[in-house]
Design a protein around this motif. Structure first.
Motif, PDB file in Angstrom:
ATOM      1  N   LEU A  90     -12.768 -39.170   2.103  1.00  0.00           N
ATOM      2  CA  LEU A  90     -11.470 -38.819   1.497  1.00  0.00           C
ATOM      3  C   LEU A  90     -10.942 -40.012   0.707  1.00  0.00           C
ATOM      4  O   LEU A  90     -10.786 -41.108   1.251  1.00  0.00           O
ATOM      5  CB  LEU A  90     -10.467 -38.440   2.588  1.00  0.00           C
ATOM      6  CG  LEU A  90     -10.916 -37.341   3.553  1.00  0.00           C
ATOM      7  CD1 LEU A  90      -9.954 -37.233   4.726  1.00  0.00           C
ATOM      8  CD2 LEU A  90     -11.047 -36.029   2.826  1.00  0.00           C
ATOM      9  N   TYR A  91     -10.672 -39.795  -0.571  1.00  0.00           N
ATOM     10  CA  TYR A  91     -10.093 -40.842  -1.407  1.00  0.00           C
ATOM     11  C   TYR A  91      -8.586 -40.853  -1.261  1.00  0.00           C
ATOM     12  O   TYR A  91      -7.970 -39.817  -1.006  1.00  0.00           O
ATOM     13  CB  TYR A  91     -10.456 -40.625  -2.883  1.00  0.00           C
ATOM     14  CG  TYR A  91     -11.889 -40.930  -3.184  1.00  0.00           C
ATOM     15  CD1 TYR A  91     -12.330 -42.243  -3.286  1.00  0.00           C
ATOM     16  CD2 TYR A  91     -12.818 -39.909  -3.347  1.00  0.00           C
ATOM     17  CE1 TYR A  91     -13.653 -42.533  -3.559  1.00  0.00           C
ATOM     18  CE2 TYR A  91     -14.140 -40.183  -3.617  1.00  0.00           C
ATOM     19  CZ  TYR A  91     -14.558 -41.500  -3.723  1.00  0.00           C
ATOM     20  OH  TYR A  91     -15.870 -41.778  -3.973  1.00  0.00           O
ATOM     21  N   SER A 102     -15.879 -36.494  -0.877  1.00  0.00           N
ATOM     22  CA  SER A 102     -17.295 -36.239  -0.637  1.00  0.00           C
ATOM     23  C   SER A 102     -17.519 -35.500   0.678  1.00  0.00           C
ATOM     24  O   SER A 102     -16.753 -35.651   1.631  1.00  0.00           O
ATOM     25  CB  SER A 102     -18.078 -37.554  -0.622  1.00  0.00           C
ATOM     26  OG  SER A 102     -17.644 -38.383   0.426  1.00  0.00           O
ATOM     27  N   VAL A 103     -18.576 -34.702   0.691  1.00  0.00           N
ATOM     28  CA  VAL A 103     -19.048 -34.021   1.896  1.00  0.00           C
ATOM     29  C   VAL A 103     -20.559 -34.203   1.896  1.00  0.00           C
ATOM     30  O   VAL A 103     -21.207 -34.008   0.874  1.00  0.00           O
ATOM     31  CB  VAL A 103     -18.697 -32.514   1.882  1.00  0.00           C
ATOM     32  CG1 VAL A 103     -19.300 -31.810   3.088  1.00  0.00           C
ATOM     33  CG2 VAL A 103     -17.198 -32.314   1.833  1.00  0.00           C
ATOM     34  N   GLY A 104     -21.111 -34.587   3.046  1.00  0.00           N
ATOM     35  CA  GLY A 104     -22.550 -34.814   3.074  1.00  0.00           C
ATOM     36  C   GLY A 104     -23.097 -34.958   4.474  1.00  0.00           C
ATOM     37  O   GLY A 104     -22.463 -34.568   5.463  1.00  0.00           O
ATOM     38  N   VAL A 105     -24.271 -35.559   4.532  1.00  0.00           N
ATOM     39  CA  VAL A 105     -24.996 -35.750   5.793  1.00  0.00           C
ATOM     40  C   VAL A 105     -25.291 -37.236   5.968  1.00  0.00           C
ATOM     41  O   VAL A 105     -25.731 -37.897   5.037  1.00  0.00           O
ATOM     42  CB  VAL A 105     -26.322 -34.953   5.790  1.00  0.00           C
ATOM     43  CG1 VAL A 105     -27.099 -35.196   7.058  1.00  0.00           C
ATOM     44  CG2 VAL A 105     -26.047 -33.475   5.598  1.00  0.00           C
ATOM     45  N   ILE A 130     -23.520 -34.490  -0.609  1.00  0.00           N
ATOM     46  CA  ILE A 130     -23.931 -33.211  -1.191  1.00  0.00           C
ATOM     47  C   ILE A 130     -22.931 -32.779  -2.256  1.00  0.00           C
ATOM     48  O   ILE A 130     -23.287 -32.255  -3.293  1.00  0.00           O
ATOM     49  CB  ILE A 130     -24.078 -32.141  -0.089  1.00  0.00           C
ATOM     50  CG1 ILE A 130     -25.172 -32.582   0.891  1.00  0.00           C
ATOM     51  CG2 ILE A 130     -24.383 -30.781  -0.681  1.00  0.00           C
ATOM     52  CD1 ILE A 130     -25.245 -31.766   2.153  1.00  0.00           C
ATOM     53  N   VAL A 131     -21.649 -33.041  -1.987  1.00  0.00           N
ATOM     54  CA  VAL A 131     -20.571 -32.699  -2.917  1.00  0.00           C
ATOM     55  C   VAL A 131     -19.690 -33.929  -3.087  1.00  0.00           C
ATOM     56  O   VAL A 131     -19.329 -34.578  -2.104  1.00  0.00           O
ATOM     57  CB  VAL A 131     -19.718 -31.529  -2.363  1.00  0.00           C
ATOM     58  CG1 VAL A 131     -18.532 -31.250  -3.259  1.00  0.00           C
ATOM     59  CG2 VAL A 131     -20.555 -30.292  -2.174  1.00  0.00           C
ATOM     60  N   GLY A 132     -19.321 -34.258  -4.317  1.00  0.00           N
ATOM     61  CA  GLY A 132     -18.363 -35.326  -4.582  1.00  0.00           C
ATOM     62  C   GLY A 132     -18.895 -36.718  -4.325  1.00  0.00           C
ATOM     63  O   GLY A 132     -20.097 -36.950  -4.220  1.00  0.00           O
TER      64      GLY A 132
END
Length: 173
Positions: A90-91, A102-105, A130-132
């Protein structure tokens, strides 16, 4: 080399070493980012770890939940662990500059040493967004210091196995 890797992988995955001596531990994480970490024992050699951290060099706060497998190493109190799980970055709302959260692993691997009720661990934590995020791949390493809040229950070992049999025979009479 492949054989050595296969043997090490077999030992890490399929051996039933009891690596955990705690149920809940919490503390700080200092490395390329600063944060807090909480580990909770969920299975015999497995923990869930929650990490909330803030970057020193960026304006992103990252929240990760990792499922980790622990294996005992050379001597008592030294563990190797590895795992993976989702993360969200989270920015700060003020200074996004067009960047998306961002969302990821994330994955993690490291060594953990227990000193009484204090755990010290050093790990490497790569992540794929994965995103952002600013980058698709990101990584960090850190030293975590945790205090054992809830220690593991001690297993009672009956070395006088013959007394156990005597108690059973008395009950039968």
């Amino acid at each position: 080399m492949r054989l050595l890797f296969a043997v090490l992988l077999y030992i890490l995955v399929f051996t039933g070493a009891h690596a955990q001596k705690y149920r809940t531990a919490a503390g700080i994480r200092i490395g390329t980012e600063f944060g807090v970490t909480v580990q909770q024992l969920v299975l015999e050699n497995s923990t869930l770890e929650g990490i909330i951290q803030k970057g020193f060099f960026n304006d992103q706060t990252t929240i990760s939940v990792l499922f980790e497998q622990h294996q005992k190493l050379v001597f008592k109190g030294l563990n190797f662990y590895f795992g993976a799980g989702p993360h969200v970055g989270l920015y700060d709302a003020k200074d996004r500059n067009g960047r998306k959260n961002s969302v990821g692993v994330s994955a993690i691997g490291g060594l953990e040493m227990r000193f009484g009720r204090v755990l010290a661990s050093f790990d490497y934590k790569p992540a794929i967004n994965i995103v952002g995020g600013e980058h698709i791949f990101d990584s960090q390493s850190a030293l975590s210091l945790r205090y054992i809040i809830v220690p593991a229950k001690k297993k009672e070992v009956n070395w006088k196995f013959w007394e156990k049999n005597k108690k059973k025979t008395k009950k039968k009479k």
